[in-house]
Scaffold this motif. Structure first.
Motif, PDB file in Angstrom:
ATOM      1  N   PRO A  15       0.834  -1.207   0.000  1.00  0.00           N
ATOM      2  CA  PRO A  15       0.000   0.000   0.000  1.00  0.00           C
ATOM      3  C   PRO A  15       0.869   1.258   0.000  1.00  0.00           C
ATOM      4  O   PRO A  15       1.992   1.251   0.513  1.00  0.00           O
ATOM      5  CB  PRO A  15      -0.793  -0.100   1.303  1.00  0.00           C
ATOM      6  CG  PRO A  15      -0.367  -1.325   1.994  1.00  0.00           C
ATOM      7  CD  PRO A  15       0.723  -1.984   1.222  1.00  0.00           C
ATOM      8  N   ASP A  17       0.431   3.964   1.604  1.00  0.00           N
ATOM      9  CA  ASP A  17       0.551   4.669   2.878  1.00  0.00           C
ATOM     10  C   ASP A  17       1.273   3.846   3.949  1.00  0.00           C
ATOM     11  O   ASP A  17       1.122   4.089   5.130  1.00  0.00           O
ATOM     12  CB  ASP A  17      -0.845   5.073   3.386  1.00  0.00           C
ATOM     13  CG  ASP A  17      -1.806   3.891   3.392  1.00  0.00           C
ATOM     14  OD1 ASP A  17      -1.421   2.830   2.870  1.00  0.00           O
ATOM     15  OD2 ASP A  17      -2.917   4.031   3.910  1.00  0.00           O
ATOM     16  N   THR A  18       2.054   2.881   3.540  1.00  0.00           N
ATOM     17  CA  THR A  18       2.736   2.054   4.535  1.00  0.00           C
ATOM     18  C   THR A  18       3.955   2.779   5.094  1.00  0.00           C
ATOM     19  O   THR A  18       4.612   3.534   4.378  1.00  0.00           O
ATOM     20  CB  THR A  18       3.163   0.721   3.895  1.00  0.00           C
ATOM     21  OG1 THR A  18       3.826  -0.046   4.886  1.00  0.00           O
ATOM     22  CG2 THR A  18       4.104   0.935   2.735  1.00  0.00           C
ATOM     23  N   PRO A  19       4.258   2.585   6.360  1.00  0.00           N
ATOM     24  CA  PRO A  19       5.419   3.269   6.927  1.00  0.00           C
ATOM     25  C   PRO A  19       6.716   2.797   6.280  1.00  0.00           C
ATOM     26  O   PRO A  19       6.866   1.603   6.006  1.00  0.00           O
ATOM     27  CB  PRO A  19       5.381   2.883   8.405  1.00  0.00           C
ATOM     28  CG  PRO A  19       4.478   1.712   8.501  1.00  0.00           C
ATOM     29  CD  PRO A  19       3.514   1.818   7.369  1.00  0.00           C
ATOM     30  N   GLU A  20       7.588   3.746   6.008  1.00  0.00           N
ATOM     31  CA  GLU A  20       8.926   3.498   5.461  1.00  0.00           C
ATOM     32  C   GLU A  20       8.888   2.827   4.086  1.00  0.00           C
ATOM     33  O   GLU A  20       9.913   2.350   3.610  1.00  0.00           O
ATOM     34  CB  GLU A  20       9.766   2.636   6.416  1.00  0.00           C
ATOM     35  CG  GLU A  20       9.821   3.128   7.853  1.00  0.00           C
ATOM     36  CD  GLU A  20      10.673   4.373   8.015  1.00  0.00           C
ATOM     37  OE1 GLU A  20      11.592   4.580   7.208  1.00  0.00           O
ATOM     38  OE2 GLU A  20      10.413   5.137   8.960  1.00  0.00           O
ATOM     39  N   LEU A  22       7.838   0.012   3.329  1.00  0.00           N
ATOM     40  CA  LEU A  22       8.120  -1.422   3.404  1.00  0.00           C
ATOM     41  C   LEU A  22       6.814  -2.206   3.402  1.00  0.00           C
ATOM     42  O   LEU A  22       5.770  -1.691   3.780  1.00  0.00           O
ATOM     43  CB  LEU A  22       8.910  -1.730   4.680  1.00  0.00           C
ATOM     44  CG  LEU A  22      10.295  -1.096   4.768  1.00  0.00           C
ATOM     45  CD1 LEU A  22      10.865  -1.268   6.158  1.00  0.00           C
ATOM     46  CD2 LEU A  22      11.232  -1.688   3.737  1.00  0.00           C
ATOM     47  N   CYS A  23       6.910  -3.456   3.025  1.00  0.00           N
ATOM     48  CA  CYS A  23       5.707  -4.290   2.965  1.00  0.00           C
ATOM     49  C   CYS A  23       5.182  -4.536   4.382  1.00  0.00           C
ATOM     50  O   CYS A  23       5.877  -5.146   5.198  1.00  0.00           O
ATOM     51  CB  CYS A  23       6.034  -5.615   2.296  1.00  0.00           C
ATOM     52  SG  CYS A  23       4.696  -6.806   2.412  1.00  0.00           S
ATOM     53  N   PRO A  24       3.978  -4.029   4.699  1.00  0.00           N
ATOM     54  CA  PRO A  24       3.503  -4.136   6.079  1.00  0.00           C
ATOM     55  C   PRO A  24       3.241  -5.578   6.499  1.00  0.00           C
ATOM     56  O   PRO A  24       3.380  -5.925   7.666  1.00  0.00           O
ATOM     57  CB  PRO A  24       2.207  -3.316   6.079  1.00  0.00           C
ATOM     58  CG  PRO A  24       1.768  -3.279   4.665  1.00  0.00           C
ATOM     59  CD  PRO A  24       2.998  -3.365   3.827  1.00  0.00           C
ATOM     60  N   ARG A  25       2.869  -6.409   5.536  1.00  0.00           N
ATOM     61  CA  ARG A  25       2.596  -7.804   5.901  1.00  0.00           C
ATOM     62  C   ARG A  25       3.875  -8.518   6.313  1.00  0.00           C
ATOM     63  O   ARG A  25       3.906  -9.257   7.295  1.00  0.00           O
ATOM     64  CB  ARG A  25       1.922  -8.520   4.730  1.00  0.00           C
ATOM     65  CG  ARG A  25       0.452  -8.164   4.582  1.00  0.00           C
ATOM     66  CD  ARG A  25      -0.080  -8.522   3.221  1.00  0.00           C
ATOM     67  NE  ARG A  25      -0.091  -9.952   2.972  1.00  0.00           N
ATOM     68  CZ  ARG A  25      -1.103 -10.768   3.289  1.00  0.00           C
ATOM     69  NH1 ARG A  25      -2.163 -10.279   3.874  1.00  0.00           N
ATOM     70  NH2 ARG A  25      -1.050 -12.041   3.019  1.00  0.00           N
ATOM     71  N   LEU A  27       6.479  -7.075   7.494  1.00  0.00           N
ATOM     72  CA  LEU A  27       6.914  -6.488   8.757  1.00  0.00           C
ATOM     73  C   LEU A  27       6.207  -7.163   9.923  1.00  0.00           C
ATOM     74  O   LEU A  27       6.813  -7.521  10.919  1.00  0.00           O
ATOM     75  CB  LEU A  27       6.616  -4.984   8.778  1.00  0.00           C
ATOM     76  CG  LEU A  27       7.534  -4.110   7.924  1.00  0.00           C
ATOM     77  CD1 LEU A  27       7.033  -2.679   7.905  1.00  0.00           C
ATOM     78  CD2 LEU A  27       8.961  -4.152   8.444  1.00  0.00           C
TER      79      LEU A  27
ATOM     80  N   LEU B 141      -1.508  -0.491  10.151  1.00  0.00           N
ATOM     81  CA  LEU B 141      -0.473   0.422   9.683  1.00  0.00           C
ATOM     82  C   LEU B 141      -0.005   1.349  10.806  1.00  0.00           C
ATOM     83  O   LEU B 141       1.169   1.703  10.884  1.00  0.00           O
ATOM     84  CB  LEU B 141      -0.992   1.244   8.488  1.00  0.00           C
ATOM     85  CG  LEU B 141      -1.251   0.431   7.216  1.00  0.00           C
ATOM     86  CD1 LEU B 141      -1.832   1.312   6.128  1.00  0.00           C
ATOM     87  CD2 LEU B 141       0.033  -0.229   6.727  1.00  0.00           C
ATOM     88  N   LEU B 144       2.526  -0.280  13.013  1.00  0.00           N
ATOM     89  CA  LEU B 144       3.852  -0.255  12.400  1.00  0.00           C
ATOM     90  C   LEU B 144       4.457   1.146  12.465  1.00  0.00           C
ATOM     91  O   LEU B 144       5.652   1.311  12.709  1.00  0.00           O
ATOM     92  CB  LEU B 144       3.768  -0.726  10.951  1.00  0.00           C
ATOM     93  CG  LEU B 144       3.457  -2.217  10.791  1.00  0.00           C
ATOM     94  CD1 LEU B 144       3.203  -2.558   9.336  1.00  0.00           C
ATOM     95  CD2 LEU B 144       4.599  -3.067  11.328  1.00  0.00           C
ATOM     96  N   LYS B 166      16.979  -0.912   6.824  1.00  0.00           N
ATOM     97  CA  LYS B 166      15.568  -1.149   7.129  1.00  0.00           C
ATOM     98  C   LYS B 166      14.911  -2.150   6.178  1.00  0.00           C
ATOM     99  O   LYS B 166      13.983  -2.850   6.567  1.00  0.00           O
ATOM    100  CB  LYS B 166      14.789   0.158   7.174  1.00  0.00           C
ATOM    101  CG  LYS B 166      14.628   0.827   5.841  1.00  0.00           C
ATOM    102  CD  LYS B 166      13.877   2.136   5.973  1.00  0.00           C
ATOM    103  CE  LYS B 166      13.641   2.712   4.600  1.00  0.00           C
ATOM    104  NZ  LYS B 166      13.063   4.042   4.648  1.00  0.00           N
ATOM    105  N   PHE B 228      -2.290  -8.914  10.349  1.00  0.00           N
ATOM    106  CA  PHE B 228      -1.759  -9.410   9.078  1.00  0.00           C
ATOM    107  C   PHE B 228      -2.908  -9.676   8.112  1.00  0.00           C
ATOM    108  O   PHE B 228      -2.883  -9.284   6.952  1.00  0.00           O
ATOM    109  CB  PHE B 228      -0.974 -10.699   9.369  1.00  0.00           C
ATOM    110  CG  PHE B 228      -0.298 -11.300   8.187  1.00  0.00           C
ATOM    111  CD1 PHE B 228       0.998 -10.958   7.867  1.00  0.00           C
ATOM    112  CD2 PHE B 228      -0.949 -12.231   7.402  1.00  0.00           C
ATOM    113  CE1 PHE B 228       1.630 -11.515   6.777  1.00  0.00           C
ATOM    114  CE2 PHE B 228      -0.325 -12.800   6.312  1.00  0.00           C
ATOM    115  CZ  PHE B 228       0.968 -12.436   5.994  1.00  0.00           C
TER     116      PHE B 228
END
Lengths: 468, 233
Positions: A15, A17-20, A22-25, A27, B141, B144, B166, B228
């Motif tokens: 997405p 709007d994910t932080p950094e 990176l793939c939020p899933r 993470l 989100l 995170l 990262k 998730f």
């Protein structure tokens, strides 16, 4: 969204709007308890495999009380469950669902599982049942109440003595399975369980083969090597030759090395006794299991067990070694120690002739003997001899001075005084030279002339050296 | 990881009817982090930015009032589920109030048109999601984001290292560790350790952050898995 990006690891859309970025899933996945020991690169992890929740699984297995998820990896997920009828705990292993897509898998699964279920051994996790439920292939196994070897290593309280108790049990189980024609193919600390009483139980026998063949023509079409690369034998990684039971012996060696040192034997690794205080004789055992060529390794797991047990008990060593090598080991070590200051190449040659070890193994072993002796019995500076030397030197100067004073003429005066001083300097110099020569061979860096040594040793008529 | 300190949410739950200053602070802190999903949810349901802001304010003001939690069921589950249920109830009540006022006073304070098609507000790309799913997705989100905020704080002096490493948190390998190490003038061993440390720290912070929204005995893994799933599109 115009610039949708896919995660290279799990393949889902990232997405915006994910932080950094990176793939939020992925993470979140990294935060799961069972991911603690996963290496950074997800080598063997089937990317999209997320274990079903306890509730979802309970619907597929009405005859079981599913209690909790206890672990997951590339080869499935393991749940703790209870069989109410028998009132016992069991472990339910679910294989990744996508393997069911291959039509021939079901048949192979049944065939292999039957063979595995026949492995009835005190050090192998027993398979109670297997089958398919709602498209999920599963194994129902004995539940081992304890920890796996990975956790034991990470806790850091695994003593070498415990390692020496664990390894023979692993060897027992491997030998039993090998005799039945079954190769584990994925021996690693995660698959070696220790129950509350410290007994070893090996899990996932043959699973790598069952899933690995499948993985070669997986749904994605990408060739994926199952198993954990660091523990795999070279022939397994390269896939160039048939993999037999000796691959397990290699993986056992990696595990053994890690148990002793807490590290993986990567590259030109140091002999275990260099890292921790253990019997140097273990170096040879470990290094021989780690030979690149299967022919140079121990040919049977039972041999590893015998050697380790002999070293652990420290009795009957002579008998074992005279049977296998024709010489007693303490003597060999003494010979090496004696030879080292004179001729390192000869020491290595002697070691190889006696044990039949490969060049790399011999080099590491002799190096470790040199270092152990250099470390454990450092040659102390001989202060007593040095002080006596100083006393004599001062005496010589004093006596020369006295004689010189009694001579009125300047020539005689100078001769006796100078002579005394020269004599004193000579004695001191001689003592210092002697002190240095005494400790010189231990101070030399073994590594520096290692290359030359290899050349020197390789020119003899011994088998060609295996490349590490 | 069992800790002696209770989580924020378990403090709130334990306080129950008799809210202590400690439990109030814990709740306030939780709300401070996790208000955006509530706002999104309300905004999605009302299609009016200003109204949504007002209602969000009101919702939290009521929530943080003393004894506001006492009426709720002690078996509320995690904070995320509690907040979602609460905001759903709150909106239903708000609609009732609005209609009652329409009928009685004729004074049109609130113009809540919940039935209207939500054509006004489609900035959010994932508008095909239900408001509940949207709530969970935003929540995931936010977790995170909170973790990264803390992680960045900890890596304040080592910004470049953090930036370059990262990617390893997801297992994504854009460049080899050795290359990164060379750029940062670090040995391969050192950079490996640093990558491992970052991953470990991220994991610990993520679990700690998630734990704050759970009661003490609730499994962290289950919640992470739920988040998730919320991100699956």
């Amino acid at each position: 969204m115009s610039q949708s990006r896919r995660c290279p690891v799990c393949g889902t859309e990232i997405p915006a709007d994910t932080p950094e970025g990176l793939c939020p899933r992925c993470l979140l996945r990294a935060g799961l308890a069972s991911q603690a020991s996963q290496p950074t690169a997800s080598f063997a992890v089937s990317p999209s495999f997320v274990p079903p929740t306890v509730e979802a699984l309970a619907r597929c297995f009405p005859q079981l009380e599913i209690l909790e998820l206890v672990g997951q990896g590339g080869m499935g997920a393991v749940y703790k469950a209870r069989q109410p009828a028998l009132d016992r705990l069991v472990a339910l292993k679910i294989l990744p669902p996508e393997i069911g897509a291959e039509p021939a898998f079901a048949e192979r699964f049944t065939r292999e599982a039957r063979a595995l279920a026949k492995l009835n051994h005190p050090h192998i996790v027993a398979i109670h049942d297997f089958g398919v439920a709602d498209g999920l292939f599963y194994f129902l196994m004995a539940f081992v109440d304890g920890i796996n070897l990975r956790q034991a290593i990470q806790q850091g309280d695994l003593q070498p003595a415990q390692a020496l108790k664990i390894v023979p049990q692993i060897c027992d189980a491997l030998q039993f399975a090998h005799d039945e024609g079954i190769v584990h193919r994925d021996i690693k600390p995660e698959n070696i369980l220790l129950d509350k009483r410290g007994r070893v139980k090996i899990a996932d026998f043959g699973l790598a083969k069952l899933l690995g063949v499948k993985a070669n023509h997986a749904l994605t079409g990408t060739r994926q090597v199952m198993g954990t690369p660091h523990y795999m034998a070279p022939e397994q990684i390269q896939g160039t030759r048939d993999v037999d039971h000796r691959a397990d012996i290699y993986s056992l060696g990696v595990t053994f090395y890690e148990m002793l040192t807490g590290e993986l034997p990567l590259g030109r690794f140091a002999a275990p006794s260099k890292k921790v205080q253990i019997d140097v004789r273990l170096d040879e055992v470990v290094i021989r299991t780690l030979e690149v060529e299967p022919e140079h390794r121990y040919q049977h797991a039972s041999e590893v067990k015998t050697e380790v047990e002999q070293i652990a008990s420290n009795v009957g060593t002579a008998a074992v070694l005279s049977a296998t090598a024709g010489k007693t080991r303490p003597t060999l070590e003494q010979i090496i120690v004696d030879l080292l200051p004179e001729d390192k190449a000869a020491a290595i040659r002697t070691y190889r002739e006696t044990t039949g070890a490969g060049l790399a193994a011999a080099f590491s072993a002799v190096k470790s003997i040199a270092e152990t002796h250099g470390k454990n019995q450092p040659v102390p500076f001989a202060w007593d001899s040095f002080i006596w030397c100083l006393v004599w030197a001062i005496g010589a100067i004093g006596f020369g001075w006295y004689l010189g004073m009694r001579h009125e003429d300047s020539a005689g005066n100078l001769l006796f005084k100078g002579g005394g001083i020269l004599l004193a300097l000579f004695w001191i110099a001689q003592n210092v030279t002697w002190q240095i020569s005494r400790s010189r061979w231990r101070l030399e860096d073994f590594d520096e002339d290692g290359v030359e040594l290899e050349k020197a040793t390789a020119t003899t008529d011994l088998p060609a050296p295996p490349r590490q | 990881m069992p800790t002696l300190r209770s989580t924020h949410w378990s403090l709130v739950l334990a306080a129950g009817r008799r809210a202590s200053p400690e439990s109030e602070r814990a709740l306030a802190e939780l709300c401070q982090t996790y208000w955006p999903p509530v706002h999104d949810y309300i905004r999605r349901q009302t299609n009016d930015l200003h109204l949504a802001q007002d209602l969000t304010q009101e919702f939290f003001a009521r929530l943080l009032e003393k004894n506001a939690l006492a009426a709720a069921d002690p078996q509320r589950g995690c904070f995320r589920a509690f907040l979602l249920t609460s905001v759903m109830n709150f909106l239903a009540n708000a609609r009732d109030r609005a209609q009652a006022q329409k009928r009685g006073g004729g004074r049109k304070i609130l113009t809540l048109d919940f039935a209207a098609h939500d054509s006004y507000w489609n900035i959010e790309p994932s508008h095909e999601l239900t408001p509940e799913k949207l709530f969970d997705r935003r929540w995931a989100l936010l977790v995170l984001e909170a973790v990264f905020a803390r992680l960045r704080e900890e890596y304040a002096g080592k910004n470049e290292l953090f930036e370059r490493l990262k990617d390893f948190l997801t297992g994504e390998l854009s460049a080899s560790l050795a290359e990164i190490g060379a750029k940062l003038d670090m040995s391969e061993g050192a950079i490996k350790t640093a990558a491992h440390r970052l991953r470990k720290r991220f994991r610990a912070l993520l679990r700690a952050e998630v734990a704050q929204t759970l009661a003490d005995d609730e499994p962290i893994d289950e919640e992470i898995r739920a988040l998730f799933d919320a991100l699956a599109s």
